[in-house]
Scaffold this active site. Structure first.
Site, PDB file in Angstrom:
ATOM      1  CE  LYS A  36     -34.702 -31.308  24.149  1.00 52.15           C
ATOM      2  NZ  LYS A  36     -33.272 -31.579  23.973  1.00 52.15           N
ATOM      3  CE1 TYR A 263     -55.393 -57.654  24.351  1.00 47.94           C
ATOM      4  CE2 TYR A 263     -54.827 -55.569  25.419  1.00 47.94           C
ATOM      5  CZ  TYR A 263     -55.528 -56.277  24.454  1.00 47.94           C
ATOM      6  OH  TYR A 263     -56.372 -55.621  23.605  1.00 47.94           O
TER       7      TYR A 263
HETATM    8  C1  LIG Z   1     -32.624 -31.239  25.106  1.00 49.44           C
HETATM    9  C2  LIG Z   1     -31.379 -30.465  25.108  1.00 49.44           C
HETATM   10  C3  LIG Z   1     -30.979 -29.765  26.255  1.00 49.44           C
HETATM   11  C4  LIG Z   1     -31.711 -29.850  27.580  1.00 49.44           C
HETATM   12  O1  LIG Z   1     -31.362 -31.037  28.252  1.00 49.44           O
HETATM   13  P1  LIG Z   1     -31.994 -31.393  29.681  1.00 49.44           P
HETATM   14  O2  LIG Z   1     -31.318 -32.661  30.081  1.00 49.44           O
HETATM   15  O3  LIG Z   1     -33.449 -31.607  29.458  1.00 49.44           O
HETATM   16  O4  LIG Z   1     -31.716 -30.257  30.574  1.00 49.44           O
HETATM   17  C5  LIG Z   1     -29.865 -28.964  26.152  1.00 49.44           C
HETATM   18  N1  LIG Z   1     -29.161 -28.867  24.985  1.00 49.44           N
HETATM   19  C6  LIG Z   1     -29.516 -29.551  23.883  1.00 49.44           C
HETATM   20  C7  LIG Z   1     -28.701 -29.406  22.644  1.00 49.44           C
HETATM   21  C8  LIG Z   1     -30.616 -30.381  23.905  1.00 49.44           C
HETATM   22  O5  LIG Z   1     -30.953 -31.046  22.801  1.00 49.44           O
END
Ligand SMILES: *Cc1c(COP(=O)(O)O)cnc(C)c1O
Length: 375
Positions: A36, A263
């Protein structure tokens, strides 16, 4: 013209991190890499290309557009969409043959309706989330008898129950008690209800859980951050470094004692100092919290970031020689020195996930060369 700032991605390291997860969970669990947010900010195309030779069973994303992007890249294995979707997205997921997550009966109805209008010969796959304590999505366990009956009722002929899962809130903490209780609740549920297809995917584990916990009834895991070089707490293996964030020196100046930079003029030269202006800022995803707090590697040496980070530039104080065009490393290795993802996240007061997800579209994503001197 070489880039002003860029991300380097070590594809081999992503794949080896996946194999580490695989060898840890054993042959009994399928691995569903989470890609993702554009492959945790590293570029979904690069990540999928890196992982394809390992033949993942499926991929996980958060949104319908991310799923469609994987299809456009040629991904043919199942693509599971984990974030609850607004109703309008469910029909789009059905059309792209993505696996939506259903957490409520209203969405189930919308999906069943989409299935009636789908022309494919195959039933539409969907997965059910149950809430064992995360609290943000998933069916409640308290009225499981009621909603499970409806899930079963719609699950044929137009729909097919692809899997059942839950999500743990504290798998990376020192105390794993709550995570174990969540897994118990999940196992109790799948043990108690009738009608889960024998080929259904059952999963509870993000990276931390996959590497630190016994997984009970689950037959799949969903690692994310570990694949991209993020550590997941005590007792887990250390991942290989995957990403480097680098930028070029575009200006060098000799600062007089008392001169200020950035800044708010929050930093003042104590004596004669040499400052290098680097072409990267918070607009690229360099966390602004690193102003007067973080480090960069320049010619293999640690140099402090001085003053506030601007949208497009940051300034580092240099002890030795430096020239316009030098590359500066904010994340990853430079010679013997290294800034780990976890260290950077801690300096910025956040988690590795946010650092990677924050890398902006302005940065080209490059394959890391074997030798670091190609830049
Ligand atoms: C993002 C996500 C993961 C992966 O989590 P990590 O901490 O990056 O390993 C697993 N399951 C779901 C539902 C997620 O949204």
């Amino acid at each position: 013209m070489r880039s002003r700032a860029w991300v380097e991605v070590d594809a081999g390291a992503i794949r080896r991190n996946l194999e580490l997860v695989r060898s840890h969970v054993g042959a009994g669990a399928r691995v569903v890499p989470m890609v993702k947010c554009d492959g945790y900010g590293l570029g979904a195309g690069l990540v999928v290309e890196a992982l394809a030779p390992a033949r993942p069973f499926a991929y996980g994303v958060a949104t319908v557009d991310e799923g469609r992007a994987l299809r456009a890249l040629g991904v043919r294995v199942p693509v599971m969409v984990f974030c609850p979707a607004p109703p309008g997205d469910l029909a789009r997921m059905a059309r792209a043959r993505l696996v939506p997550t259903i957490s409520d009966l209203e969405s189930l109805g919308v999906l069943a309706n989409a299935a009636c209008h789908a022309d494919g010969a195959e039933p539409l796959p969907f997965q059910v989330e149950i809430d064992t304590g995360m609290g943000r999505s998933g069916f409640a366990l308290s009225d499981a008898a009621q909603w499970w009956a409806e899930v079963r009722a719609v699950a044929s002929p137009g729909l097919r129950l692809f899997g059942v899962f839950t999500h743990l809130h504290s798998a990376d903490g020192a105390d794993l008690g709550s995570a174990r209780r969540q897994i118990e609740r999940f196992d109790d549920f799948v043990g108690a209800v009738e009608g889960i297809p024998s080929d259904a995917l059952l999963h509870v584990a993000n990276s931390a859980a996959a590497l630190r916990l016994e997984l009970g009834a689950a037959n799949a895991v969903r690692p994310g951050i570990f694949l991209y070089g993020g550590s997941v707490g005590h007792g887990a293996p250390t991942p290989e470094t995957v990403a480097a964030l680098r930028a070029r020196v575009v200006m060098v100046r000799e600062a007089a004692p008392g001169a200020t930079v950035g800044y708010g003029a929050t930093y003042r030269a104590r004596g004669r100092e040499r400052w290098a202006t680097v072409a990267i800022g918070y607009g690229d995803g360099l966390p602004r919290e690193l102003g007067n707090a973080g480090w960069a590697l320049l010619r293999g040496r640690r140099s402090p970031i001085v003053g506030r980070i601007s949208m497009d530039t940051a300034v580092v104080r240099v002890a030795g020689d430096v020239a316009v065009g030098d590359s500066v490393t904010f994340l990853g290795g430079d010679g013997e020195a290294d800034i780990a993802l976890g260290e950077l996240a801690e300096m910025a007061g956040t988690v590795a996930h946010q650092v990677l997800a924050g890398l902006s579209a302005r940065l080209p994503r490059l394959r890391m060369a074997r030798s670091r001197d190609f830049v």
